[in-house]
Design a protein around this motif. Sequence first.
Motif, PDB file in Angstrom:
ATOM      1  N   LEU A  24      51.044  50.200  22.682  1.00 33.24           N
ATOM      2  CA  LEU A  24      50.649  49.116  23.423  1.00 33.24           C
ATOM      3  C   LEU A  24      49.924  49.585  24.739  1.00 33.24           C
ATOM      4  N   TRP A  25      50.570  50.469  25.259  1.00 34.92           N
ATOM      5  CA  TRP A  25      50.038  51.151  26.360  1.00 34.92           C
ATOM      6  C   TRP A  25      48.596  51.535  26.329  1.00 34.92           C
ATOM      7  N   GLU A  26      48.377  52.274  25.002  1.00 35.05           N
ATOM      8  CA  GLU A  26      47.029  52.572  24.879  1.00 35.05           C
ATOM      9  C   GLU A  26      45.916  51.739  24.678  1.00 35.05           C
ATOM     10  N   ASP A  27      46.492  50.767  23.899  1.00 32.93           N
ATOM     11  CA  ASP A  27      45.519  49.407  23.879  1.00 32.93           C
ATOM     12  C   ASP A  27      45.192  48.843  25.406  1.00 32.93           C
ATOM     13  N   LEU A  28      46.302  48.567  25.947  1.00 28.60           N
ATOM     14  CA  LEU A  28      46.098  47.912  27.180  1.00 28.60           C
ATOM     15  C   LEU A  28      45.193  48.745  28.318  1.00 28.60           C
ATOM     16  N   SER A  29      45.085  49.893  27.908  1.00 27.58           N
ATOM     17  CA  SER A  29      44.565  51.078  29.177  1.00 27.58           C
ATOM     18  C   SER A  29      43.004  50.983  28.769  1.00 27.58           C
ATOM     19  N   ARG A  30      42.677  50.504  27.641  1.00 29.39           N
ATOM     20  CA  ARG A  30      41.050  50.551  27.244  1.00 29.39           C
ATOM     21  C   ARG A  30      40.153  49.523  28.053  1.00 29.39           C
ATOM     22  N   GLY A  31      39.080  50.232  28.736  1.00 29.19           N
ATOM     23  CA  GLY A  31      38.450  49.542  29.578  1.00 29.19           C
ATOM     24  C   GLY A  31      38.830  49.141  31.052  1.00 29.19           C
ATOM     25  N   ALA A  32      40.110  49.954  31.229  1.00 33.36           N
ATOM     26  CA  ALA A  32      40.621  49.764  32.591  1.00 33.36           C
ATOM     27  C   ALA A  32      39.660  50.742  33.680  1.00 33.36           C
ATOM     28  N   LEU A  33      39.385  49.898  34.791  1.00 36.01           N
ATOM     29  CA  LEU A  33      38.695  50.741  35.904  1.00 36.01           C
ATOM     30  C   LEU A  33      39.412  51.716  36.631  1.00 36.01           C
ATOM     31  N   GLY A  34      40.908  51.355  36.732  1.00 29.80           N
ATOM     32  CA  GLY A  34      41.730  52.168  37.370  1.00 29.80           C
ATOM     33  C   GLY A  34      42.975  51.649  37.250  1.00 29.80           C
ATOM     34  N   ALA A  35      43.977  52.464  37.815  1.00 31.06           N
ATOM     35  CA  ALA A  35      45.557  52.162  37.481  1.00 31.06           C
ATOM     36  C   ALA A  35      46.261  52.296  38.831  1.00 31.06           C
ATOM     37  N   ILE A  36      47.335  51.368  39.082  1.00 35.51           N
ATOM     38  CA  ILE A  36      48.257  51.711  40.040  1.00 35.51           C
ATOM     39  C   ILE A  36      49.612  51.987  39.377  1.00 35.51           C
ATOM     40  N   VAL A  37      49.815  53.094  39.711  1.00 35.07           N
ATOM     41  CA  VAL A  37      51.271  53.707  39.177  1.00 35.07           C
ATOM     42  C   VAL A  37      52.395  53.662  40.076  1.00 35.07           C
ATOM     43  N   LEU A  80      45.214  48.603  35.608  1.00 34.10           N
ATOM     44  CA  LEU A  80      46.490  48.595  35.072  1.00 34.10           C
ATOM     45  C   LEU A  80      47.501  48.803  36.129  1.00 34.10           C
ATOM     46  N   VAL A  81      48.626  47.968  35.930  1.00 34.29           N
ATOM     47  CA  VAL A  81      49.784  48.233  36.759  1.00 34.29           C
ATOM     48  C   VAL A  81      50.695  48.915  35.653  1.00 34.29           C
ATOM     49  N   PHE A 101      50.332  39.501  32.913  1.00 40.58           N
ATOM     50  CA  PHE A 101      48.955  39.322  33.225  1.00 40.58           C
ATOM     51  C   PHE A 101      49.027  38.629  34.533  1.00 40.58           C
ATOM     52  N   GLY A 102      47.920  38.954  35.379  1.00 44.68           N
ATOM     53  CA  GLY A 102      47.794  38.158  36.371  1.00 44.68           C
ATOM     54  C   GLY A 102      46.327  38.172  37.002  1.00 44.68           C
ATOM     55  N   ARG A 103      45.759  37.517  37.823  1.00 44.27           N
ATOM     56  CA  ARG A 103      44.506  37.525  38.280  1.00 44.27           C
ATOM     57  C   ARG A 103      44.326  37.342  39.784  1.00 44.27           C
ATOM     58  N   ILE A 104      43.148  37.978  40.249  1.00 37.62           N
ATOM     59  CA  ILE A 104      42.962  37.757  41.657  1.00 37.62           C
ATOM     60  C   ILE A 104      41.424  37.498  41.708  1.00 37.62           C
ATOM     61  N   THR A 105      40.869  36.662  42.418  1.00 38.21           N
ATOM     62  CA  THR A 105      39.360  36.481  42.569  1.00 38.21           C
ATOM     63  C   THR A 105      39.070  37.479  43.921  1.00 38.21           C
ATOM     64  N   LEU A 106      38.218  38.464  43.587  1.00 38.82           N
ATOM     65  CA  LEU A 106      37.930  39.204  44.531  1.00 38.82           C
ATOM     66  C   LEU A 106      36.843  38.803  45.735  1.00 38.82           C
ATOM     67  N   ASN A 107      35.963  38.068  45.235  1.00 40.06           N
ATOM     68  CA  ASN A 107      35.146  37.359  45.973  1.00 40.06           C
ATOM     69  C   ASN A 107      34.237  36.345  45.071  1.00 40.06           C
ATOM     70  N   SER A 108      33.239  35.678  45.477  1.00 42.95           N
ATOM     71  CA  SER A 108      32.763  34.534  44.682  1.00 42.95           C
ATOM     72  C   SER A 108      32.077  34.836  43.350  1.00 42.95           C
ATOM     73  N   ARG A 109      31.859  35.999  42.978  1.00 43.83           N
ATOM     74  CA  ARG A 109      31.125  36.565  41.653  1.00 43.83           C
ATOM     75  C   ARG A 109      31.970  37.539  40.804  1.00 43.83           C
ATOM     76  N   LEU A 110      33.286  37.927  41.432  1.00 40.39           N
ATOM     77  CA  LEU A 110      34.115  39.033  40.755  1.00 40.39           C
ATOM     78  C   LEU A 110      35.429  38.657  40.778  1.00 40.39           C
ATOM     79  N   ALA A 111      36.079  38.819  39.639  1.00 41.60           N
ATOM     80  CA  ALA A 111      37.534  38.628  39.265  1.00 41.60           C
ATOM     81  C   ALA A 111      38.231  39.971  38.928  1.00 41.60           C
ATOM     82  N   LEU A 112      39.363  40.101  39.354  1.00 41.12           N
ATOM     83  CA  LEU A 112      40.252  41.204  39.025  1.00 41.12           C
ATOM     84  C   LEU A 112      41.416  40.683  38.114  1.00 41.12           C
ATOM     85  N   TYR A 113      41.552  41.508  37.094  1.00 35.57           N
ATOM     86  CA  TYR A 113      42.532  41.110  35.971  1.00 35.57           C
ATOM     87  C   TYR A 113      43.834  42.252  36.020  1.00 35.57           C
ATOM     88  N   LEU A 114      44.973  41.893  36.142  1.00 34.49           N
ATOM     89  CA  LEU A 114      45.982  42.732  36.133  1.00 34.49           C
ATOM     90  C   LEU A 114      46.730  42.796  35.191  1.00 34.49           C
TER      91      LEU A 114
END
Length: 207
Positions: free
Chosen positions: A108-121, A30-31, A83-96
Amino acid sequence: MGSANSADVDSADAGPQYLPSSVRGSVKILVTGPFGVGKTTLVGSLSEIAPLRTEETMTAASTGVDDLTGLDGKTSTTVALDFGRITLNSRLALYLFGTPGQQRFLPLWEDLSRGALGAIVMVDLRRPDESFEVLGRLEEQRIPFAVAVNTFPGTPSYPEEEVRASLDVLPDVPLLFCDARDRRQSYDLLIDFVDHLHRSSLLELRA
């Protein structure tokens, strides 16, 4: 961070890009933060693809609802997500996933937060009190987060201890600084946060 595109930070300008066929996993970050702190800008700076944005022009209906104090020139606001995307390495993608900042978008915030590994505040030190609600929400949901101070022009400079005290964040919470408009600074911020998640055993970066 071993991003497939980190060697050329300007690669997001190259047009549509597709995930390598080798990618098998993904991470959701999450951002988030209050209204007008630069969430949309940060997602746009980081994404290797053209980011999805749901910005709408602010109208007279928001007068008295959205506080524009200190936000001269702001004419639009996110109404769903970024929504954005970064390829961390050959096997892992990060979705923002960038969240709306206003209280009325809390469901909406509560829906978007589900499954988030972490957040940048994202935080604006010219109005730090507006960040308390988001920080408290993440603590309640036990979502690991980093505080990212967006260094707007004219932002006062304070020692790190004072910033932590004013935001009431614990010593183990990463406190990072960047100008969200600057792609290199934004990448450095993300690298630090991903490294924090990795060191906390929350993220496996093995290629």
